[in-house]
Design a protein around this motif. Structure first.
Motif, PDB file in Angstrom:
ATOM      1  N   GLY A 100     -26.799  -8.606 -41.732  1.00  0.00           N
ATOM      2  CA  GLY A 100     -28.030  -8.670 -40.945  1.00  0.00           C
ATOM      3  C   GLY A 100     -28.284 -10.112 -40.528  1.00  0.00           C
ATOM      4  N   TYR A 101     -29.345 -10.319 -39.742  1.00  0.00           N
ATOM      5  CA  TYR A 101     -29.927 -11.646 -39.484  1.00  0.00           C
ATOM      6  C   TYR A 101     -29.104 -12.546 -38.571  1.00  0.00           C
ATOM      7  CZ  TYR A 101     -31.782 -16.301 -41.034  1.00  0.00           C
ATOM      8  OH  TYR A 101     -32.309 -17.567 -41.125  1.00  0.00           O
ATOM      9  N   ILE A 102     -27.782 -12.385 -38.527  1.00  0.00           N
ATOM     10  CA  ILE A 102     -26.986 -13.367 -37.792  1.00  0.00           C
ATOM     11  C   ILE A 102     -26.291 -12.765 -36.569  1.00  0.00           C
ATOM     12  CG2 ILE A 102     -26.642 -14.745 -39.857  1.00  0.00           C
ATOM     13  CD1 ILE A 102     -23.967 -13.733 -40.258  1.00  0.00           C
ATOM     14  N   GLY A 106     -25.832 -16.385 -46.714  1.00  0.00           N
ATOM     15  CA  GLY A 106     -26.406 -15.381 -47.616  1.00  0.00           C
ATOM     16  C   GLY A 106     -25.973 -13.971 -47.260  1.00  0.00           C
ATOM     17  N   GLU A 107     -26.049 -13.632 -45.968  1.00  0.00           N
ATOM     18  CA  GLU A 107     -25.680 -12.284 -45.528  1.00  0.00           C
ATOM     19  C   GLU A 107     -24.167 -12.078 -45.633  1.00  0.00           C
ATOM     20  OE1 GLU A 107     -28.379 -13.721 -44.420  1.00  0.00           O
ATOM     21  OE2 GLU A 107     -29.853 -12.098 -44.416  1.00  0.00           O
ATOM     22  N   GLN A 108     -23.393 -13.163 -45.379  1.00  0.00           N
ATOM     23  CA  GLN A 108     -21.931 -13.021 -45.492  1.00  0.00           C
ATOM     24  C   GLN A 108     -21.567 -12.619 -46.923  1.00  0.00           C
ATOM     25  OE1 GLN A 108     -20.164 -12.893 -42.967  1.00  0.00           O
ATOM     26  NE2 GLN A 108     -20.764 -14.363 -41.397  1.00  0.00           N
ATOM     27  N   VAL A 149     -27.058  -5.261 -44.055  1.00  0.00           N
ATOM     28  CA  VAL A 149     -27.634  -5.777 -45.294  1.00  0.00           C
ATOM     29  C   VAL A 149     -28.121  -7.221 -45.139  1.00  0.00           C
ATOM     30  CG1 VAL A 149     -25.405  -6.515 -46.309  1.00  0.00           C
ATOM     31  CG2 VAL A 149     -27.288  -5.870 -47.817  1.00  0.00           C
ATOM     32  N   SER A 150     -29.229  -7.525 -45.848  1.00  0.00           N
ATOM     33  CA  SER A 150     -29.786  -8.890 -45.886  1.00  0.00           C
ATOM     34  C   SER A 150     -29.122  -9.675 -47.007  1.00  0.00           C
ATOM     35  CB  SER A 150     -31.272  -8.857 -46.244  1.00  0.00           C
ATOM     36  OG  SER A 150     -32.029  -8.276 -45.247  1.00  0.00           O
ATOM     37  N   ALA A 151     -29.411 -10.954 -47.039  1.00  0.00           N
ATOM     38  CA  ALA A 151     -29.006 -11.802 -48.164  1.00  0.00           C
ATOM     39  C   ALA A 151     -29.799 -11.386 -49.399  1.00  0.00           C
ATOM     40  CB  ALA A 151     -29.306 -13.251 -47.830  1.00  0.00           C
ATOM     41  N   MET A 152     -29.282 -11.675 -50.597  1.00  0.00           N
ATOM     42  CA  MET A 152     -30.054 -11.422 -51.822  1.00  0.00           C
ATOM     43  C   MET A 152     -31.387 -12.178 -51.715  1.00  0.00           C
ATOM     44  SD  MET A 152     -27.061 -11.802 -54.727  1.00  0.00           S
ATOM     45  CE  MET A 152     -28.095 -11.362 -56.127  1.00  0.00           C
ATOM     46  N   GLY A 202     -33.851 -15.210 -36.355  1.00  0.00           N
ATOM     47  CA  GLY A 202     -35.207 -15.515 -36.831  1.00  0.00           C
ATOM     48  C   GLY A 202     -35.377 -14.955 -38.234  1.00  0.00           C
ATOM     49  N   ARG A 203     -36.269 -15.583 -39.030  1.00  0.00           N
ATOM     50  CA  ARG A 203     -36.439 -15.179 -40.416  1.00  0.00           C
ATOM     51  C   ARG A 203     -36.867 -13.716 -40.496  1.00  0.00           C
ATOM     52  NH1 ARG A 203     -36.512 -18.693 -44.498  1.00  0.00           N
ATOM     53  NH2 ARG A 203     -35.862 -16.779 -45.554  1.00  0.00           N
ATOM     54  N   GLY A 204     -36.331 -13.033 -41.467  1.00  0.00           N
ATOM     55  CA  GLY A 204     -36.628 -11.609 -41.629  1.00  0.00           C
ATOM     56  C   GLY A 204     -35.915 -10.752 -40.590  1.00  0.00           C
ATOM     57  N   GLY A 205     -34.928 -11.334 -39.898  1.00  0.00           N
ATOM     58  CA  GLY A 205     -34.326 -10.673 -38.738  1.00  0.00           C
ATOM     59  C   GLY A 205     -33.353  -9.541 -39.011  1.00  0.00           C
ATOM     60  N   SER A 206     -33.086  -9.220 -40.269  1.00  0.00           N
ATOM     61  CA  SER A 206     -32.116  -8.144 -40.531  1.00  0.00           C
ATOM     62  C   SER A 206     -32.593  -6.776 -40.038  1.00  0.00           C
ATOM     63  CB  SER A 206     -31.812  -8.038 -42.023  1.00  0.00           C
ATOM     64  OG  SER A 206     -31.226  -9.211 -42.477  1.00  0.00           O
ATOM     65  N   ASP A 207     -33.909  -6.570 -40.047  1.00  0.00           N
ATOM     66  CA  ASP A 207     -34.439  -5.300 -39.514  1.00  0.00           C
ATOM     67  C   ASP A 207     -34.069  -5.196 -38.030  1.00  0.00           C
ATOM     68  OD1 ASP A 207     -35.724  -5.168 -41.946  1.00  0.00           O
ATOM     69  OD2 ASP A 207     -37.713  -5.656 -41.141  1.00  0.00           O
ATOM     70  N   VAL A 232     -32.293 -16.132 -51.189  1.00  0.00           N
ATOM     71  CA  VAL A 232     -31.096 -16.921 -50.904  1.00  0.00           C
ATOM     72  C   VAL A 232     -31.232 -17.716 -49.600  1.00  0.00           C
ATOM     73  CG1 VAL A 232     -28.649 -16.738 -50.294  1.00  0.00           C
ATOM     74  CG2 VAL A 232     -29.523 -15.576 -52.333  1.00  0.00           C
ATOM     75  N   THR A 233     -31.777 -17.079 -48.556  1.00  0.00           N
ATOM     76  CA  THR A 233     -31.904 -17.796 -47.274  1.00  0.00           C
ATOM     77  C   THR A 233     -32.824 -19.014 -47.433  1.00  0.00           C
ATOM     78  OG1 THR A 233     -31.609 -15.662 -46.221  1.00  0.00           O
ATOM     79  CG2 THR A 233     -32.329 -17.459 -44.803  1.00  0.00           C
ATOM     80  N   ASP A 234     -33.913 -18.847 -48.191  1.00  0.00           N
ATOM     81  CA  ASP A 234     -34.813 -19.991 -48.445  1.00  0.00           C
ATOM     82  C   ASP A 234     -34.039 -21.125 -49.103  1.00  0.00           C
ATOM     83  OD1 ASP A 234     -37.074 -18.760 -47.488  1.00  0.00           O
ATOM     84  OD2 ASP A 234     -37.708 -17.992 -49.443  1.00  0.00           O
TER      85      ASP A 234
HETATM   86  N1  ASP Z   1     -32.120 -13.207 -45.081  1.00  0.00           N
HETATM   87  C1  ASP Z   1     -32.920 -13.431 -43.910  1.00  0.00           C
HETATM   88  C2  ASP Z   1     -34.255 -14.033 -44.296  1.00  0.00           C
HETATM   89  O1  ASP Z   1     -34.528 -14.205 -45.467  1.00  0.00           O
HETATM   90  C3  ASP Z   1     -33.066 -12.212 -43.075  1.00  0.00           C
HETATM   91  C4  ASP Z   1     -33.750 -11.011 -43.731  1.00  0.00           C
HETATM   92  O2  ASP Z   1     -33.897 -10.980 -44.946  1.00  0.00           O
HETATM   93  O3  ASP Z   1     -34.124 -10.099 -42.989  1.00  0.00           O
HETATM   94  O4  ASP Z   1     -35.012 -14.372 -43.443  1.00  0.00           O
END
Ligand code: ASP
Ligand code: MG
Length: 468
Positions: A198-200, A132-134, A43-46, A212-217, A49-51
């Motif tokens: 995810g992401y971490i 965020g992911e935690q 799962v990603s952060a809400m 990296g940003r968007g890294g949860s995929d 939240v990361t921003d």
């Molecule tokens: N939360 C992270 C981001 O905003 C990772 C993700 O959403 O995939 O970059």
């Protein structure tokens, strides 16, 4: 085994957490009936939240205590609201409230240390960005348990082992595979759904990193490959990969099947639904990847496999991103050298800023860089600091720009998508600010004023004959 990954919008508020828990519970049960199929969740952060976390860390380094404290308060509020609403009468509630409060207290202390140091290192930025992911993984596991589905939060710092390239860490597949087997396998054997952040990740020494940003995929693909999953399903808020953003072009079609290579190409151009690195871990084991919509779970979405059906329909796709700024670094005379470009790009990369597109003009002695508008201020400050002693450089910025990329398929309509795109642009009168084209003739990206984005994408979609 299916690895399900849910993005930030899928867990954007309390109702959405509940919806995701329903989807997981349903998929899990359905499989259990046929055979005891295993379910893993990433799962990603809400959303957003990361921003906010990164903005808080930067504010702390700049000594803006009120700003980071305000961000902490708003994050606390948002997460507590989810717990209060979705776990209102649950046994999980008291522990979840305490957990969220404790984590946000940790965040405030961490930002406090950054403020004392007056400097934000890439390592510090990753430590902050990981919160965020935690939080979301803890909450999703609690919501699942509340619905009678055994689930346990797993921090990816325990399972995804990476190098120490903070902000864009590279996973190490051998130790990651080993840790996944040690930590996650036993849960699956006891019919417990692991809910992994995810992401971490973390270095061998246990220092938190991000992919990296968007890294949860990408995390989901790493978990899928490490555990030899049967499939990886990525859930977002659209029906997979479409010929255009459906919020701009309601007639856009879903591309039902793609090869790994085609999907990687689209992801590289910024198809929001898929992080560009996601495909790589899946290729060796030929693990199919499915892109699905949390808000329309019965739609088949897009299937990505190594050998797609040769009779499938093939379509080019238009990928658009808004909320961007263009920064121009230039010289007043002809002192311009590519070294200046290299310096600017390296500086932004070290500052954790992703550059979505850049183009260099020798005749205008300038480099144009497109960044997220949230990174505009930070990028300008860093660049001005870097180039300030040299009177020859000027740094400017154009706000509210957008990028439109068109990615073709080799044997579609004669192939050469680029000429079709330029012909269409000529007809619709879009003001093209910059162009970037790879050596292939299958794709082209243009940077345009944001207020021309929707009309341009609609016109292109129609002109290329992509509507249903
Ligand atoms: N939360 C992270 C981001 O905003 C990772 C993700 O959403 O995939 O970059
Ligand atoms: Mg994403």
């Amino acid at each position: 085994m299916i690895v399900h990954k849910f993005g930030g919008t899928s867990v954007g508020d309390a109702t959405r957490f509940a919806r995701v828990a329903d989807i997981v519970a349903r998929c899990h049960k359905r499989h259990e009936a046929a055979q005891p199929e295993e379910t893993v969740v990433v799962v990603s952060a809400m959303s957003g939240v990361t921003d906010q976390l990164i903005a808080g860390a930067r504010a702390a380094a700049d000594g803006q205590d009120a700003v980071y404290c305000g961000i902490k308060a708003s994050l606390l509020n948002r997460h507590l609201q989810v717990v209060e609403s979705v776990l209102a009468d649950s046994r999980e509630r008291p522990e979840a409230l305490r957990w969220v409060e404790d984590r946000l207290y940790d965040l405030e202390r961490l930002c406090g240390s950054i403020a004392v140091l007056g400097e934000l290192t890439a390592r510090g930025r990753d430590a902050v960005a990981s919160f965020g992911e935690q939080l979301s993984a803890y909450m999703l596991a609690a919501v699942l348990r509340d619905r009678g589905v055994p689930a346990q939060r797993v921090s990816a710092t325990e399972v995804i082992v990476t190098d120490d390239a903070f902000g864009r860490a590279l996973p190490l597949s051998e130790p990651t595979g080993r840790r996944l087997k040690e930590r996650v396998r036993p849960l699956l054997e006891s019919s417990i759904i692991p809910v992994i952040t995810g992401y971490i990740g973390a270095t061998e020494q246990g220092v938190t990193t991000t992919l990296g940003r968007g890294g949860s995929d990408y995390s989901a693909a790493l978990v899928g490959a490490g555990l030899c999953a049967d499939q990886v399903w990525i859930w977002s808020d659209v029906n997979g990969i479409l010929t255009a953003d459906p919020s701009i072009v309601p007639e856009a079609r879903t591309i039902s099947e793609l090869s790994y290579l085609e999907a990687a190409e689209l992801a590289y151009f910024g198809a929001d639904v898929l992080h560009p690195k996601t495909i790589r871990p899946l290729v060796d084991k030929a693990i199919p990847l499915r892109l699905l919509n949390t808000f329309n779970p019965n739609d088949p979405g897009t299937l990505i496999v190594s050998r797609p059906n040769p009779d499938r329909e093939r379509w080019p796709a238009i990928i658009s991103s808004r909320g961007l700024s263009m920064i121009a670094v230039g010289t007043r005379d002809d002192a311009w050298t590519p070294r200046a470009s290299a310096r600017a790009l390296e500086l932004l990369s070290d500052a954790g800023v992703e550059v979505f597109m850049f183009s260099q003009s020798f005749s205008e002695h300038s480099l144009n860089l497109v960044v997220d508008e949230q990174n505009q201020c930070h990028s300008l400050t860093r660049l001005q600091r870097e180039f300030s002693d040299e009177k020859t450089y000027s740094i400017g910025c154009k706000e509210r720009v957008a990028i439109v990329s068109t990615v073709g398929v080799p044997d579609w309509n004669g192939g050469h998508i680029v000429s079709h795109v330029f012909a269409a642009l000529g007809k619709c009168g879009t003001r093209v600010i910059a162009v970037a084209q790879a050596a292939t003739e299958y794709s082209v990206s243009i940077c345009i004023p944001e207020d021309q984005l929707e009309s341009t994408v609609r016109f292109l979609h129609r002109e290329l004959g992509l509507e249903r």
